[in-house]
Write a protein that holds these residues in place. Structure first.
Motif, PDB file in Angstrom:
ATOM      1  N   LEU A   1      -8.050  -4.521  10.414  1.00 58.46           N
ATOM      2  CA  LEU A   1      -8.418  -5.086   9.104  1.00 58.46           C
ATOM      3  C   LEU A   1      -7.464  -6.216   8.718  1.00 58.46           C
ATOM      4  CD1 LEU A   1      -9.198  -1.764   7.182  1.00 58.46           C
ATOM      5  CD2 LEU A   1     -10.858  -3.489   7.900  1.00 58.46           C
TER       6      LEU A   1
ATOM      7  N   ARG B   1      -2.799   6.006  16.443  1.00 59.91           N
ATOM      8  CA  ARG B   1      -3.067   4.683  15.891  1.00 59.91           C
ATOM      9  C   ARG B   1      -3.984   3.848  16.792  1.00 59.91           C
ATOM     10  NH1 ARG B   1      -3.546   5.111  12.229  1.00 59.91           N
ATOM     11  NH2 ARG B   1      -2.968   3.167  11.238  1.00 59.91           N
TER      12      ARG B   1
ATOM     13  N   THR C   1     -12.376   3.758  13.468  1.00 59.26           N
ATOM     14  CA  THR C   1     -11.054   4.287  13.812  1.00 59.26           C
ATOM     15  C   THR C   1     -11.181   5.581  14.608  1.00 59.26           C
ATOM     16  OG1 THR C   1      -8.987   5.130  12.900  1.00 59.26           O
ATOM     17  CG2 THR C   1     -10.941   5.498  11.581  1.00 59.26           C
TER      18      THR C   1
ATOM     19  N   PRO D   1     -16.062  -0.091   2.619  1.00 57.28           N
ATOM     20  CA  PRO D   1     -16.183   1.025   3.545  1.00 57.28           C
ATOM     21  C   PRO D   1     -17.572   1.643   3.415  1.00 57.28           C
ATOM     22  CG  PRO D   1     -14.321   1.314   2.008  1.00 57.28           C
ATOM     23  CD  PRO D   1     -15.228   0.258   1.448  1.00 57.28           C
TER      24      PRO D   1
ATOM     25  N   SER E   1      -8.857   7.755  14.092  1.00 57.61           N
ATOM     26  CA  SER E   1      -7.957   8.602  13.296  1.00 57.61           C
ATOM     27  C   SER E   1      -8.656   9.799  12.657  1.00 57.61           C
ATOM     28  CB  SER E   1      -7.334   7.789  12.164  1.00 57.61           C
ATOM     29  OG  SER E   1      -6.561   6.737  12.665  1.00 57.61           O
ATOM     30  N   LYS E   2      -9.944   9.666  12.370  1.00 59.49           N
ATOM     31  CA  LYS E   2     -10.621  10.707  11.589  1.00 59.49           C
ATOM     32  C   LYS E   2     -11.492  11.573  12.498  1.00 59.49           C
ATOM     33  CE  LYS E   2      -9.075   8.069   8.211  1.00 59.49           C
ATOM     34  NZ  LYS E   2      -7.954   8.387   7.357  1.00 59.49           N
TER      35      LYS E   2
ATOM     36  N   GLY F   1      -4.547   1.124  15.080  1.00 60.55           N
ATOM     37  CA  GLY F   1      -5.176   1.683  13.882  1.00 60.55           C
ATOM     38  C   GLY F   1      -6.139   0.655  13.311  1.00 60.55           C
ATOM     39  N   SER F   2      -7.164   1.115  12.569  1.00 60.43           N
ATOM     40  CA  SER F   2      -8.062   0.107  12.004  1.00 60.43           C
ATOM     41  C   SER F   2      -7.364  -0.676  10.902  1.00 60.43           C
ATOM     42  CB  SER F   2      -9.397   0.705  11.549  1.00 60.43           C
ATOM     43  OG  SER F   2      -9.217   1.735  10.629  1.00 60.43           O
ATOM     44  N   ASP F   3      -6.266  -0.152  10.359  1.00 66.23           N
ATOM     45  CA  ASP F   3      -5.506  -0.950   9.391  1.00 66.23           C
ATOM     46  C   ASP F   3      -5.055  -2.278  10.004  1.00 66.23           C
ATOM     47  OD1 ASP F   3      -5.671   0.694   7.179  1.00 66.23           O
ATOM     48  OD2 ASP F   3      -3.805   1.757   7.598  1.00 66.23           O
TER      49      ASP F   3
ATOM     50  N   ALA G   1     -14.699   3.775   8.776  1.00 64.29           N
ATOM     51  CA  ALA G   1     -13.679   4.781   9.128  1.00 64.29           C
ATOM     52  C   ALA G   1     -14.253   6.201   9.127  1.00 64.29           C
ATOM     53  CB  ALA G   1     -12.503   4.680   8.158  1.00 64.29           C
ATOM     54  N   TYR G   2     -15.267   6.440   8.268  1.00 60.74           N
ATOM     55  CA  TYR G   2     -15.776   7.812   8.090  1.00 60.74           C
ATOM     56  C   TYR G   2     -17.215   7.984   8.556  1.00 60.74           C
ATOM     57  CZ  TYR G   2     -11.580   7.922   5.280  1.00 60.74           C
ATOM     58  OH  TYR G   2     -10.274   7.830   4.871  1.00 60.74           O
TER      59      TYR G   2
ATOM     60  N   TYR H   1     -11.213   1.103  -0.714  1.00 60.27           N
ATOM     61  CA  TYR H   1      -9.981   1.345   0.010  1.00 60.27           C
ATOM     62  C   TYR H   1      -8.886   0.452  -0.574  1.00 60.27           C
ATOM     63  CZ  TYR H   1      -6.953   1.972   4.133  1.00 60.27           C
ATOM     64  OH  TYR H   1      -5.925   2.264   4.989  1.00 60.27           O
TER      65      TYR H   1
ATOM     66  N   ALA I   1     -14.862   4.869   0.427  1.00 60.46           N
ATOM     67  CA  ALA I   1     -13.711   5.721   0.138  1.00 60.46           C
ATOM     68  C   ALA I   1     -13.116   5.213  -1.165  1.00 60.46           C
ATOM     69  CB  ALA I   1     -12.687   5.618   1.255  1.00 60.46           C
TER      70      ALA I   1
ATOM     71  N   TYR J   1       0.863  -1.197   0.000  1.00 58.94           N
ATOM     72  CA  TYR J   1       0.000   0.000   0.000  1.00 58.94           C
ATOM     73  C   TYR J   1       0.894   1.240   0.000  1.00 58.94           C
ATOM     74  CZ  TYR J   1      -3.380   3.418   1.848  1.00 58.94           C
ATOM     75  OH  TYR J   1      -4.187   4.512   2.040  1.00 58.94           O
TER      76      TYR J   1
ATOM     77  N   ASP K   1     -16.489  -1.307   6.959  1.00 56.23           N
ATOM     78  CA  ASP K   1     -15.367  -0.465   7.396  1.00 56.23           C
ATOM     79  C   ASP K   1     -15.883   0.966   7.544  1.00 56.23           C
ATOM     80  OD1 ASP K   1     -13.149   1.203   7.470  1.00 56.23           O
ATOM     81  OD2 ASP K   1     -12.084   0.199   5.840  1.00 56.23           O
TER      82      ASP K   1
HETATM   83  N1  PMP Z   1     -10.426   2.289   6.214  1.00 60.70           N
HETATM   84  C1  PMP Z   1     -10.516   3.280   5.327  1.00 60.70           C
HETATM   85  C2  PMP Z   1     -11.626   3.254   4.338  1.00 60.70           C
HETATM   86  C3  PMP Z   1      -9.583   4.325   5.338  1.00 60.70           C
HETATM   87  O1  PMP Z   1      -9.661   5.304   4.436  1.00 60.70           O
HETATM   88  C4  PMP Z   1      -8.560   4.321   6.311  1.00 60.70           C
HETATM   89  C5  PMP Z   1      -7.548   5.449   6.355  1.00 60.70           C
HETATM   90  N2  PMP Z   1      -6.510   5.336   5.433  1.00 60.70           N
HETATM   91  C6  PMP Z   1      -8.480   3.241   7.199  1.00 60.70           C
HETATM   92  C7  PMP Z   1      -9.444   2.250   7.133  1.00 60.70           C
HETATM   93  C8  PMP Z   1      -7.387   3.091   8.190  1.00 60.70           C
HETATM   94  O2  PMP Z   1      -7.329   4.068   9.155  1.00 60.70           O
HETATM   95  P1  PMP Z   1      -6.491   3.893  10.481  1.00 60.70           P
HETATM   96  O3  PMP Z   1      -5.498   2.765  10.286  1.00 60.70           O
HETATM   97  O4  PMP Z   1      -5.828   5.199  10.684  1.00 60.70           O
HETATM   98  O5  PMP Z   1      -7.465   3.567  11.559  1.00 60.70           O
END
Ligand code: PMP
Length: 351
Positions: A90, A218, A207, A151, A209-210, A85-87, A183-184, A111, A155, A15, A181
């Motif tokens: 996932l 993270r 997450t 997502p 993060s947003k 982080g949600s990464d 995230a948003y 994504y 996204a 990625y 997912d």
């Molecule tokens: N899912 C989606 C759709 C995202 O855009 C992002 C951010 N890049 C993530 C997961 C991961 O976010 P994070 O690891 O910061 O929680």
């Protein structure tokens, strides 16, 4: 390439995260970060966590954070998994819940980490085209599959699939894990966590993060049936027992406790999103209706790559994906008022 690499490493297609430029004074609208700082309570909690106690390992199970998230969403602690982080969450999902010898399904425009995890864990996948209007159609997610992930909001399109349609898709695939997912989701969507008690095959990820401005810490999490969570625990405890450090756990708990700040900042981002969308439309852009903290837009008279480059020359960075169907689009993160003004005036100049 080196003779020391394993064949797996040689074949990986990693990625590529959005650029984190070292230059100052850039209007950075390329990685969907929140323009607001984290909650002052979260900052205070993280500062308090920095001290003598850092010689000790953190709680490997992040119990207080899991309890906080469980209380917030009115589920049980054993329905919550937390990760770096949600990464990372996932990644564990792909490894622990998706290997079935049939292709995992996700949208063609989605994504771009999903195919990377498939490559890392040797999981077969099939992309399902979005409709011409860039929508997810639940009817396209039928038939044999090894799991489904998308997502919501999607996204980089920002489009939201209403919960009734999410439910239809989850109900149609009772033998497979369906991952939403989110995230948003806090920027105007409704969470599918409300459905997890009825669907043991549904797993929802989110997450901090947003919407909680903690990308730098993270912290991500998943909510679902305890059996799904146990699978993730087993993967986590076979990989890294301490994914969340003491500072991250403290900050995340405090961020959930400051509901007023969370609401206020999400509302402000959503209000700016509508203003940016209108400004872009006035400039002739087609803007997809977004429920995220970014907008996805194209201009009929200007190529996406050219616009991204012209903005860059004016110190504004946005994200451009050189991919089929979306190469004419720009993904623009909603920033602070001044940043959004800078974006719009740079575009006015370019056009
Ligand atoms: N899912 C989606 C759709 C995202 O855009 C992002 C951010 N890049 C993530 C997961 C991961 O976010 P994070 O690891 O910061 O929680």
């Amino acid at each position: 390439m080196s003779k020391f690499w394993s064949p797996l490493v040689a074949g990986l297609v990693p990625y590529v995260p959005g650029e984190q430029p070292k230059v100052e004074n850039l209007v950075k609208l390329n990685t969907n970060e929140n323009p607001f700082p984290p909650s002052p309570r979260a900052v205070a909690a993280m500062q308090a966590a920095v001290g003598e106690s850092l010689r000790l390992y953190p709680d490997p199970e992040s119990e207080l954070l899991k309890q906080t998230i469980a209380d917030y969403y009115q589920v049980q602690t054993d329905q919550v998994f937390v990760g770096n982080g949600s990464d990372e969450v996932l990644a564990h999902i792909f490894y622990g819940l998706f290997q079935h010898g049939e292709p995992v399904l996700f949208p063609d425009i989605s994504y771009s980490f999903y195919p990377v995890y498939c490559g890392l864990y040797n999981i077969e996948s099939r992309t399902v085209p979005l409709t011409d209007e860039f929508q997810i159609d639940p009817a396209d997610y039928r038939g044999p599959n090894g799991g489904i992930i998308f997502p919501n909001p999607n996204a980089p399109t920002g489009l939201y699939l209403p919960l009734a349609q999410v439910e239809e898709l989850v109900a149609a695939n009772p033998e497979r894990v369906v991952v939403i997912d989110e995230a948003y989701v806090d920027f105007g969507g409704e969470t599918a966590i409300a459905l997890v008690d009825r669907f043991p095959n549904l797993l929802v990820t989110q997450t901090l993060s947003k919407s909680r401005s903690l990308a730098g810490m993270r912290v991500g999490f998943a909510v679902g049936h305890p059996d799904l969570i146990e699978a993730l625990q087993r993967v986590k405890n076979s990989f890294n027992s301490y994914p969340l450090d003491r500072v991250a756990q403290a900050g995340a708990v405090a961020a959930f406790e400051d509901e007023a700040y969370f609401r206020e900042t999400c509302d402000a981002v959503m209000a700016e999103r509508e203003r940016v969308a209108e400004g872009l439309a006035e400039l002739g852009f087609e803007v997809l209706p977004s429920r995220a903290n970014f907008v996805f837009a194209r201009h009929p008279g200007h190529a996406g790559a050219d616009l991204a480059q012209a903005l860059r020359a004016r110190n504004v960075i946005v994200r451009h994906f050189n991919k089929p169907r979306i190469s004419e689009f720009l993904r623009i993160t909603i920033g602070a008022v001044e940043q959004n003004d800078a974006l719009l005036s740079a575009l006015r100049e370019v056009l």
